[in-house]
Design a protein around this motif. Sequence first.
Motif, PDB file in Angstrom:
ATOM      1  N   ARG A 296       6.476 -11.006   6.267  1.00  0.00           N
ATOM      2  CA  ARG A 296       6.368  -9.798   5.461  1.00  0.00           C
ATOM      3  C   ARG A 296       6.462 -10.075   3.955  1.00  0.00           C
ATOM      4  O   ARG A 296       7.375  -9.627   3.278  1.00  0.00           O
ATOM      5  CB  ARG A 296       7.436  -8.759   5.863  1.00  0.00           C
ATOM      6  CG  ARG A 296       7.590  -8.507   7.347  1.00  0.00           C
ATOM      7  CD  ARG A 296       6.301  -8.123   8.042  1.00  0.00           C
ATOM      8  NE  ARG A 296       5.615  -7.015   7.428  1.00  0.00           N
ATOM      9  CZ  ARG A 296       4.284  -7.012   7.195  1.00  0.00           C
ATOM     10  NH1 ARG A 296       3.514  -8.027   7.537  1.00  0.00           N
ATOM     11  NH2 ARG A 296       3.731  -5.975   6.602  1.00  0.00           N
TER      12      ARG A 296
ATOM     13  N   SER B   4      -1.474 -10.145   0.315  1.00  0.00           N
ATOM     14  CA  SER B   4      -0.329 -10.634   1.086  1.00  0.00           C
ATOM     15  C   SER B   4      -0.622 -12.035   1.592  1.00  0.00           C
ATOM     16  O   SER B   4      -1.743 -12.534   1.446  1.00  0.00           O
ATOM     17  CB  SER B   4      -0.020  -9.701   2.259  1.00  0.00           C
ATOM     18  OG  SER B   4      -0.810 -10.044   3.380  1.00  0.00           O
TER      19      SER B   4
ATOM     20  N   PHE C 268      -9.466  -0.079   8.271  1.00  0.00           N
ATOM     21  CA  PHE C 268      -8.198  -0.388   8.946  1.00  0.00           C
ATOM     22  C   PHE C 268      -7.440   0.927   9.133  1.00  0.00           C
ATOM     23  O   PHE C 268      -7.030   1.548   8.149  1.00  0.00           O
ATOM     24  CB  PHE C 268      -7.436  -1.367   8.060  1.00  0.00           C
ATOM     25  CG  PHE C 268      -6.079  -1.781   8.526  1.00  0.00           C
ATOM     26  CD1 PHE C 268      -5.880  -2.352   9.767  1.00  0.00           C
ATOM     27  CD2 PHE C 268      -4.976  -1.652   7.681  1.00  0.00           C
ATOM     28  CE1 PHE C 268      -4.615  -2.769  10.173  1.00  0.00           C
ATOM     29  CE2 PHE C 268      -3.712  -2.071   8.066  1.00  0.00           C
ATOM     30  CZ  PHE C 268      -3.534  -2.620   9.316  1.00  0.00           C
TER      31      PHE C 268
ATOM     32  N   ASN D 248     -11.831  -5.759   7.010  1.00  0.00           N
ATOM     33  CA  ASN D 248     -11.450  -5.600   8.411  1.00  0.00           C
ATOM     34  C   ASN D 248     -11.954  -4.216   8.832  1.00  0.00           C
ATOM     35  O   ASN D 248     -11.497  -3.236   8.243  1.00  0.00           O
ATOM     36  CB  ASN D 248      -9.918  -5.667   8.552  1.00  0.00           C
ATOM     37  CG  ASN D 248      -9.449  -5.380   9.956  1.00  0.00           C
ATOM     38  OD1 ASN D 248     -10.214  -5.290  10.889  1.00  0.00           O
ATOM     39  ND2 ASN D 248      -8.130  -5.217  10.108  1.00  0.00           N
TER      40      ASN D 248
ATOM     41  N   ASN E  96     -11.484  -2.500   0.764  1.00  0.00           N
ATOM     42  CA  ASN E  96     -10.888  -3.646   1.462  1.00  0.00           C
ATOM     43  C   ASN E  96     -11.988  -4.697   1.641  1.00  0.00           C
ATOM     44  O   ASN E  96     -12.918  -4.499   2.399  1.00  0.00           O
ATOM     45  CB  ASN E  96     -10.338  -3.165   2.812  1.00  0.00           C
ATOM     46  CG  ASN E  96     -10.039  -4.289   3.778  1.00  0.00           C
ATOM     47  OD1 ASN E  96     -10.375  -4.215   4.957  1.00  0.00           O
ATOM     48  ND2 ASN E  96      -9.411  -5.341   3.310  1.00  0.00           N
TER      49      ASN E  96
ATOM     50  N   PRO F  65      -5.866  -8.645   1.676  1.00  0.00           N
ATOM     51  CA  PRO F  65      -5.139  -9.700   2.393  1.00  0.00           C
ATOM     52  C   PRO F  65      -6.042 -10.809   2.941  1.00  0.00           C
ATOM     53  O   PRO F  65      -5.543 -11.862   3.312  1.00  0.00           O
ATOM     54  CB  PRO F  65      -4.437  -8.952   3.535  1.00  0.00           C
ATOM     55  CG  PRO F  65      -5.141  -7.668   3.676  1.00  0.00           C
ATOM     56  CD  PRO F  65      -5.725  -7.342   2.341  1.00  0.00           C
TER      57      PRO F  65
ATOM     58  N   LEU G  86       0.841  -1.212   0.000  1.00  0.00           N
ATOM     59  CA  LEU G  86       0.000   0.000   0.000  1.00  0.00           C
ATOM     60  C   LEU G  86       0.870   1.254   0.000  1.00  0.00           C
ATOM     61  O   LEU G  86       0.574   2.238  -0.685  1.00  0.00           O
ATOM     62  CB  LEU G  86      -0.922  -0.002   1.228  1.00  0.00           C
ATOM     63  CG  LEU G  86      -2.083  -1.001   1.166  1.00  0.00           C
ATOM     64  CD1 LEU G  86      -2.738  -1.159   2.539  1.00  0.00           C
ATOM     65  CD2 LEU G  86      -3.129  -0.579   0.136  1.00  0.00           C
TER      66      LEU G  86
ATOM     67  N   ASP H 224      -7.434  -3.557  -1.374  1.00  0.00           N
ATOM     68  CA  ASP H 224      -6.565  -4.173  -0.365  1.00  0.00           C
ATOM     69  C   ASP H 224      -7.192  -5.523   0.005  1.00  0.00           C
ATOM     70  O   ASP H 224      -8.261  -5.562   0.600  1.00  0.00           O
ATOM     71  CB  ASP H 224      -6.502  -3.227   0.853  1.00  0.00           C
ATOM     72  CG  ASP H 224      -5.634  -3.770   1.972  1.00  0.00           C
ATOM     73  OD1 ASP H 224      -4.711  -4.553   1.691  1.00  0.00           O
ATOM     74  OD2 ASP H 224      -5.895  -3.421   3.145  1.00  0.00           O
TER      75      ASP H 224
ATOM     76  N   TYR I 251     -12.944 -11.580  11.980  1.00  0.00           N
ATOM     77  CA  TYR I 251     -13.371 -10.510  12.882  1.00  0.00           C
ATOM     78  C   TYR I 251     -14.886 -10.513  13.022  1.00  0.00           C
ATOM     79  O   TYR I 251     -15.607 -10.841  12.071  1.00  0.00           O
ATOM     80  CB  TYR I 251     -12.944  -9.143  12.334  1.00  0.00           C
ATOM     81  CG  TYR I 251     -11.464  -9.019  12.108  1.00  0.00           C
ATOM     82  CD1 TYR I 251     -10.572  -9.078  13.175  1.00  0.00           C
ATOM     83  CD2 TYR I 251     -10.953  -8.851  10.828  1.00  0.00           C
ATOM     84  CE1 TYR I 251      -9.203  -8.971  12.966  1.00  0.00           C
ATOM     85  CE2 TYR I 251      -9.584  -8.739  10.609  1.00  0.00           C
ATOM     86  CZ  TYR I 251      -8.714  -8.803  11.676  1.00  0.00           C
ATOM     87  OH  TYR I 251      -7.369  -8.699  11.478  1.00  0.00           O
TER      88      TYR I 251
ATOM     89  N   TYR J  32      -4.359   2.917   7.406  1.00  0.00           N
ATOM     90  CA  TYR J  32      -4.453   3.604   6.109  1.00  0.00           C
ATOM     91  C   TYR J  32      -4.148   5.097   6.244  1.00  0.00           C
ATOM     92  O   TYR J  32      -3.559   5.705   5.358  1.00  0.00           O
ATOM     93  CB  TYR J  32      -5.857   3.478   5.521  1.00  0.00           C
ATOM     94  CG  TYR J  32      -6.281   2.100   5.078  1.00  0.00           C
ATOM     95  CD1 TYR J  32      -5.367   1.113   4.744  1.00  0.00           C
ATOM     96  CD2 TYR J  32      -7.653   1.798   4.959  1.00  0.00           C
ATOM     97  CE1 TYR J  32      -5.792  -0.141   4.322  1.00  0.00           C
ATOM     98  CE2 TYR J  32      -8.088   0.552   4.538  1.00  0.00           C
ATOM     99  CZ  TYR J  32      -7.155  -0.425   4.222  1.00  0.00           C
ATOM    100  OH  TYR J  32      -7.591  -1.655   3.806  1.00  0.00           O
TER     101      TYR J  32
ATOM    102  N   LYS K 288      -2.397 -13.482   6.157  1.00  0.00           N
ATOM    103  CA  LYS K 288      -3.576 -14.171   6.677  1.00  0.00           C
ATOM    104  C   LYS K 288      -3.814 -15.473   5.926  1.00  0.00           C
ATOM    105  O   LYS K 288      -4.147 -16.488   6.535  1.00  0.00           O
ATOM    106  CB  LYS K 288      -4.811 -13.267   6.550  1.00  0.00           C
ATOM    107  CG  LYS K 288      -4.558 -11.799   6.854  1.00  0.00           C
ATOM    108  CD  LYS K 288      -4.293 -11.498   8.320  1.00  0.00           C
ATOM    109  CE  LYS K 288      -3.744 -10.092   8.476  1.00  0.00           C
ATOM    110  NZ  LYS K 288      -3.747  -9.560   9.786  1.00  0.00           N
TER     111      LYS K 288
HETATM  112  C1  LIG Z   1      -7.139  -4.515   6.020  1.00  0.00           C
HETATM  113  C2  LIG Z   1      -5.680  -4.742   6.226  1.00  0.00           C
HETATM  114  N1  LIG Z   1      -4.834  -4.300   5.297  1.00  0.00           N
HETATM  115  C3  LIG Z   1      -3.504  -4.472   5.430  1.00  0.00           C
HETATM  116  C4  LIG Z   1      -2.983  -5.129   6.525  1.00  0.00           C
HETATM  117  C5  LIG Z   1      -1.507  -5.312   6.625  1.00  0.00           C
HETATM  118  O1  LIG Z   1      -1.201  -6.629   6.304  1.00  0.00           O
HETATM  119  P1  LIG Z   1       0.285  -7.153   6.080  1.00  0.00           P
HETATM  120  O2  LIG Z   1       0.661  -7.936   7.278  1.00  0.00           O
HETATM  121  O3  LIG Z   1       0.181  -8.015   4.858  1.00  0.00           O
HETATM  122  O4  LIG Z   1       1.151  -5.985   5.860  1.00  0.00           O
HETATM  123  C6  LIG Z   1      -3.829  -5.631   7.512  1.00  0.00           C
HETATM  124  C7  LIG Z   1      -3.296  -6.296   8.695  1.00  0.00           C
HETATM  125  O5  LIG Z   1      -3.966  -6.651   9.633  1.00  0.00           O
HETATM  126  C8  LIG Z   1      -5.228  -5.430   7.356  1.00  0.00           C
HETATM  127  O6  LIG Z   1      -6.102  -5.871   8.267  1.00  0.00           O
END
Ligand SMILES: Cc1ncc(COP(=O)(O)O)c(C=O)c1O
Length: 402
Positions: free
Chosen positions: A251, A240, A131, A179, A175, A215, A110, A213, A330, A134, A243
């Motif tokens: 990372r 990524s 999240f 989350n 996203n 993940p 990001l 986004d 969640y 951001y 999760k």
């Molecule tokens: C919505 C969201 N985006 C990005 C991330 C960051 O994830 P990463 O560990 O892949 O950097 C998270 C981590 O909890 C997340 O919940």
Amino acid sequence: MAIAVGIKNALGSSSMIRKMFEEGTLLKKQYGADKVFDFSIGNPDVEPPPAFHEIFLKLAQEDRKGSHGYMPNAGYPEVREALAKKASREQQVHIDGSHIVMAVGAAGGLNSVFKTVCDPGSEIIVSRPYFMEYRAYAANHGAQLVEVDTLPDFNLDIAAIGRALSEKTAAVLINSPNNPTGKIYPAETIAALADLLRAHGNKTGRLPYLVSDEPYREIAYNIEVPPILSVYSESIIVNSYSKSLSLPGERIGYIAVGPDMHDRDDVMNGLIYATRVLGFVNAPALMQRIVAELTDARVDVAIYAGRRDAFTAILDKAGIEYAPPEGTFYLFCKVPPRRANGAANAPAGDDLAFVEHLKKFLILGVPGAGFGKSGWLRFAYCVDEGIIRASAEAFSKAAESW
Ligand SMILES: Cc1ncc(COP(=O)(O)O)c(C=O)c1O
């Protein structure tokens, strides 16, 4: 000398998730780890799939010269090719390795994206709740978030996004699975968003980017996560393995860019340059080679589904409303109306007060204010199902005495 003012201010308003995490550590020391119902942090406890360990060992034993050296900043060409195949399947387009940049997790991805598409003063539209990191990522690149509300079911409010679009809009950030709500935006919503952005582009001569986004794409409960790249040409996916393979400490992630994007070469070159000069240089070498061999693997989502069911049964019994999660791990819950006579003075719907109240029963969650949505709170169920089940009585008592 003193530290920078911006950092000093940021430290003063440090993340609510981190704060709860630290309080949880203290409570566990005081009462014992098994007595504290810590649902504060989204750190997956499900182990990576066995194939991860097998490939890890295999690669560690290989005597391949140069495998720890620098590489092209975008990542190993063969890894980018492998991930392009995966992204092509998920996004229902045909892309190759030249559309992929390996990233240091979604967070790194990001930051590379925002650095590439934002000028100082650029705006990024985001839908609440979101999240909170951001905000800091945008600020890193001189951009600012413009927040809009979602609909009551937490789907995107396309009209609200439309009202927020301006000539300064560099990107709309979404996203899904989300989350903290667990919402998956349906295909019709993505199509409507794409129409809106195209209409804005026709009017202003500038098509905003759509940054998705993702993940949690693979943590979905029998619901398809719709593609983005095939729907809107100016889309950028950030994904990524934090999760989907439970590898947040390693990372590793990637960025995928749409095949028909205008200025695609500029965007790709920008992303590669940004990855370099943000100091990532390249995504971790060994992890790149591992995930290239695991494009079909993921953690056992059935474990999360079982926990979700156990947790929602407890909340139902305690009379706490929640948004039914379609993905992620969640639960986003509504602060219940106050029941007990003579309870503290905070008004109904006060998430900070309810989180404090829950703490008395050794239950830890994160106030919705930490996601831009007061009156709600988030529980993360990436903890052992035994802990979730053991929390039932504490939840009932907490709800009764609220
Ligand atoms: C919505 C969201 N985006 C990005 C991330 C960051 O994830 P990463 O560990 O892949 O950097 C998270 C981590 O909890 C997340 O919940």
